[in-house]
Design a protein around this motif. Structure first.
Motif, short mmCIF file in Angstrom:
data_model
loop_
_atom_site.label_atom_id
_atom_site.label_comp_id
_atom_site.label_asym_id
_atom_site.label_seq_id
_atom_site.Cartn_x
_atom_site.Cartn_y
_atom_site.Cartn_z
N GLU A 16 37.49 -24.66 28.77
CA GLU A 16 37.68 -23.68 27.70
C GLU A 16 38.54 -24.29 26.60
OE1 GLU A 16 37.43 -19.20 29.39
OE2 GLU A 16 39.39 -20.11 29.35
N SER A 21 40.43 -16.79 29.63
CA SER A 21 40.38 -16.40 31.04
C SER A 21 41.75 -16.33 31.71
CB SER A 21 39.47 -17.34 31.83
OG SER A 21 39.98 -18.64 31.82
N THR A 48 32.39 -12.51 23.02
CA THR A 48 31.49 -13.01 24.06
C THR A 48 32.23 -13.28 25.36
OG1 THR A 48 30.09 -14.04 22.38
CG2 THR A 48 29.86 -14.86 24.62
N ARG A 49 33.35 -13.99 25.29
CA ARG A 49 34.12 -14.28 26.51
C ARG A 49 34.68 -13.01 27.13
NH1 ARG A 49 33.36 -17.60 29.68
NH2 ARG A 49 35.49 -17.95 30.30
N LYS A 51 33.33 -10.04 27.12
CA LYS A 51 32.25 -9.37 27.85
C LYS A 51 31.98 -10.07 29.18
CE LYS A 51 29.90 -7.36 23.88
NZ LYS A 51 28.70 -7.39 23.03
N LYS A 52 31.96 -11.39 29.17
CA LYS A 52 31.70 -12.15 30.40
C LYS A 52 32.83 -12.00 31.42
CE LYS A 52 28.62 -15.62 28.53
NZ LYS A 52 28.35 -17.04 28.30
N LEU A 53 34.06 -11.88 30.94
CA LEU A 53 35.22 -11.81 31.82
C LEU A 53 35.66 -10.38 32.14
CD1 LEU A 53 37.34 -14.62 30.11
CD2 LEU A 53 36.16 -14.79 32.31
#
Length: 72
Positions: A16, A21, A48-49, A51-53
């Motif tokens: 990253e 995160s 974006t990150r 939503k993924k995390l």
């Protein structure tokens, strides 16, 4: 000639660029830049990150750069 590897090989984790995160709610980081494209790119990355995390981030353009906060 192409051969197919039948063993399961994990994809290595992508490093990253920003610490999304590892952030806790209330923490922030600052990126020093005056580039409008960089601001848009970082804002999109945060969304974006997040939503993924399963996290939520807010970005604000400030004097000399961009600050990103984790808010949820």
């Amino acid at each position: 000639m192409v051969t197919v590897d039948q063993t399961k090989i994990e994809i290595p984790a992508k490093n990253e660029v920003y610490p999304f995160s590892s952030m806790n709610v209330g923490q922030s980081f600052f990126v020093q830049t005056n580039d409008a494209k960089k601001f848009a790119s970082l804002r999109n990355s945060a969304t974006t990150r997040g939503k993924k995390l399963g996290m939520k981030f807010i970005t604000r353009q400030m004097d000399g750069g961009i600050r990103v906060w984790r808010v949820a």
